[in-house]
Design a protein around this motif. Structure first.
Motif, mmCIF file in Angstrom:
data_model
loop_
_atom_site.group_PDB
_atom_site.id
_atom_site.type_symbol
_atom_site.label_atom_id
_atom_site.label_comp_id
_atom_site.label_asym_id
_atom_site.label_seq_id
_atom_site.Cartn_x
_atom_site.Cartn_y
_atom_site.Cartn_z
ATOM 1 N N LEU A 56 -65.756 68.517 3.709
ATOM 2 C CA LEU A 56 -64.807 69.563 3.308
ATOM 3 C C LEU A 56 -64.317 69.329 1.882
ATOM 4 O O LEU A 56 -64.146 70.282 1.120
ATOM 5 C CB LEU A 56 -63.619 69.616 4.273
ATOM 6 C CG LEU A 56 -63.824 70.461 5.515
ATOM 7 C CD1 LEU A 56 -62.664 70.276 6.486
ATOM 8 C CD2 LEU A 56 -63.970 71.931 5.151
ATOM 9 N N ARG A 57 -64.108 68.082 1.510
ATOM 10 C CA ARG A 57 -63.691 67.770 0.136
ATOM 11 C C ARG A 57 -64.752 68.265 -0.855
ATOM 12 O O ARG A 57 -64.447 68.876 -1.874
ATOM 13 C CB ARG A 57 -63.472 66.267 -0.010
ATOM 14 C CG ARG A 57 -63.210 65.772 -1.427
ATOM 15 C CD ARG A 57 -61.830 66.124 -1.907
ATOM 16 N NE ARG A 57 -61.580 65.713 -3.263
ATOM 17 C CZ ARG A 57 -60.857 64.641 -3.618
ATOM 18 N NH1 ARG A 57 -60.318 63.877 -2.705
ATOM 19 N NH2 ARG A 57 -60.677 64.358 -4.888
ATOM 20 N N PHE A 58 -66.024 68.018 -0.542
ATOM 21 C CA PHE A 58 -67.118 68.495 -1.387
ATOM 22 C C PHE A 58 -67.121 70.018 -1.453
ATOM 23 O O PHE A 58 -67.235 70.608 -2.529
ATOM 24 C CB PHE A 58 -68.447 67.975 -0.845
ATOM 25 C CG PHE A 58 -69.638 68.546 -1.546
ATOM 26 C CD1 PHE A 58 -70.030 68.052 -2.782
ATOM 27 C CD2 PHE A 58 -70.373 69.585 -0.987
ATOM 28 C CE1 PHE A 58 -71.131 68.586 -3.446
ATOM 29 C CE2 PHE A 58 -71.464 70.122 -1.635
ATOM 30 C CZ PHE A 58 -71.845 69.621 -2.870
ATOM 31 N N LEU A 59 -66.982 70.668 -0.302
ATOM 32 C CA LEU A 59 -67.020 72.132 -0.257
ATOM 33 C C LEU A 59 -65.825 72.767 -0.955
ATOM 34 O O LEU A 59 -65.955 73.827 -1.566
ATOM 35 C CB LEU A 59 -67.098 72.611 1.195
ATOM 36 C CG LEU A 59 -68.407 72.299 1.919
ATOM 37 C CD1 LEU A 59 -68.304 72.683 3.385
ATOM 38 C CD2 LEU A 59 -69.573 73.003 1.246
ATOM 39 N N ILE B 214 -53.477 71.939 3.591
ATOM 40 C CA ILE B 214 -54.633 71.322 4.238
ATOM 41 C C ILE B 214 -55.528 70.675 3.188
ATOM 42 O O ILE B 214 -56.058 69.583 3.393
ATOM 43 C CB ILE B 214 -55.396 72.361 5.088
ATOM 44 C CG1 ILE B 214 -54.475 72.850 6.203
ATOM 45 C CG2 ILE B 214 -56.682 71.784 5.652
ATOM 46 C CD1 ILE B 214 -54.946 74.063 6.926
ATOM 47 N N SER B 215 -55.679 71.336 2.058
ATOM 48 C CA SER B 215 -56.441 70.740 0.954
ATOM 49 C C SER B 215 -55.802 69.438 0.506
ATOM 50 O O SER B 215 -56.509 68.460 0.216
ATOM 51 C CB SER B 215 -56.513 71.695 -0.235
ATOM 52 O OG SER B 215 -57.169 72.871 0.100
ATOM 53 N N GLN B 216 -54.477 69.422 0.454
ATOM 54 C CA GLN B 216 -53.776 68.205 0.044
ATOM 55 C C GLN B 216 -54.033 67.061 1.018
ATOM 56 O O GLN B 216 -54.226 65.919 0.607
ATOM 57 C CB GLN B 216 -52.272 68.480 -0.063
ATOM 58 C CG GLN B 216 -51.899 69.353 -1.244
ATOM 59 C CD GLN B 216 -52.239 68.674 -2.554
ATOM 60 O OE1 GLN B 216 -51.856 67.537 -2.794
ATOM 61 N NE2 GLN B 216 -52.970 69.367 -3.408
ATOM 62 N N PHE B 217 -54.056 67.378 2.319
ATOM 63 C CA PHE B 217 -54.376 66.348 3.322
ATOM 64 C C PHE B 217 -55.787 65.814 3.094
ATOM 65 O O PHE B 217 -56.016 64.602 3.126
ATOM 66 C CB PHE B 217 -54.247 66.909 4.743
ATOM 67 C CG PHE B 217 -54.920 66.051 5.769
ATOM 68 C CD1 PHE B 217 -54.357 64.851 6.172
ATOM 69 C CD2 PHE B 217 -56.149 66.417 6.311
ATOM 70 C CE1 PHE B 217 -54.997 64.038 7.106
ATOM 71 C CE2 PHE B 217 -56.795 65.619 7.240
ATOM 72 C CZ PHE B 217 -56.211 64.419 7.637
ATOM 73 N N ALA C 118 -61.766 76.083 -4.171
ATOM 74 C CA ALA C 118 -60.693 76.486 -3.255
ATOM 75 C C ALA C 118 -59.341 76.015 -3.785
ATOM 76 O O ALA C 118 -59.258 75.161 -4.677
ATOM 77 C CB ALA C 118 -60.938 75.906 -1.876
ATOM 78 N N ASP C 119 -58.293 76.564 -3.221
ATOM 79 C CA ASP C 119 -56.924 76.259 -3.622
ATOM 80 C C ASP C 119 -56.564 74.827 -3.229
ATOM 81 O O ASP C 119 -56.393 74.520 -2.055
ATOM 82 C CB ASP C 119 -55.982 77.259 -2.928
ATOM 83 C CG ASP C 119 -54.520 76.998 -3.247
ATOM 84 O OD1 ASP C 119 -54.235 76.243 -4.198
ATOM 85 O OD2 ASP C 119 -53.667 77.551 -2.537
ATOM 86 N N PHE C 120 -56.434 73.949 -4.231
ATOM 87 C CA PHE C 120 -56.105 72.555 -3.946
ATOM 88 C C PHE C 120 -54.613 72.355 -3.686
ATOM 89 O O PHE C 120 -54.198 71.270 -3.333
ATOM 90 C CB PHE C 120 -56.586 71.642 -5.078
ATOM 91 C CG PHE C 120 -57.984 71.148 -4.855
ATOM 92 C CD1 PHE C 120 -58.230 69.968 -4.198
ATOM 93 C CD2 PHE C 120 -59.070 71.903 -5.264
ATOM 94 C CE1 PHE C 120 -59.519 69.523 -3.970
ATOM 95 C CE2 PHE C 120 -60.369 71.468 -5.050
ATOM 96 C CZ PHE C 120 -60.586 70.277 -4.397
#
Length: 196
Positions: A25-28, A40-43, A34-36
């Protein structure tokens, strides 16, 4: 195989699969831009930063791709394969087999992840079509690069989007190819994380 080794294999497989999906998911997220700032992105960033920070000193991005995340995914998959191989068969894989199986495993994890995220997006588009939940926003951002080419292929059907069906068919075809590749490479059953 005794109960203890079966439980150990199950727990190892579950934990490694979960972390492998987070790394992918980090790669994607970076690939889809995507919105960092999404929670959820922060996690995902916090969960993957400890191994990725030192790796980025030695592994530069290639062609705009986060190569460190891909290599970390291969390492996580290789650790999972090695652990399951040892737990289930008390064996150690040769380096070249481990590399091939890890590549197949990461490819499988990508297909499984897209299948799950697209399925969740479809269900929530029916249940809560106007929802602004951060998870749904993130799913849309991650899935859109995969869905868009299929939407361009299909003719306009008056608001009915059949592109997920084509994506699911493509995912199943890829999984069949990966499964046959795993058999051809001599992989023991139940070793590649996510292939079962």
């Amino acid at each position: 195989m005794g109960a203890v080794s079966e439980i150990a294999g199950y727990l190892a497989s579950t934990l490694i699969t979960f972390y492998l999906f987070i790394v992918i998911l980090r790669f994607l997220l970076q690939l889809a831009r995507a919105d960092f700032y999404n929670p959820i992105s922060q996690f995902i960033v916090k969960a993957t930063n400890p191994p990725l920070r030192p790796m980025r000193r030695f592994i530069p991005p290639m062609g705009g791709l986060d190569s460190s995340s891909l290599i970390l995914a291969l390492i996580v998959q290789a650790i999972g394969i090695s652990a399951l191989l040892y737990i289930n068969y008390s064996a150690v894989a040769p380096a070249i087999s481990l590399l091939i199986w890890s590549l197949l495993g990461v490819a499988t994890a990508f297909t499984k992840l897209f299948f799950i995220t697209i399925l969740v997006s479809i269900v929530f588009s029916w249940l809560a079509p106007q929802s602004r939940h951060p998870a749904l926003t993130l799913l849309h951002q991650v899935n859109e690069p995969v869905m868009a080419p299929f939407r361009r292929i299909l003719p306009d059907m008056g608001g009915l989007d059949l592109s997920p069906i084509l994506v699911f068919i493509s995912i199943n075809v890829l999984e069949i190819m990966i499964r046959h590749g795993a058999v051809a490479s001599g992989m023991p059953a139940g070793i590649i994380i996510g292939l079962n």
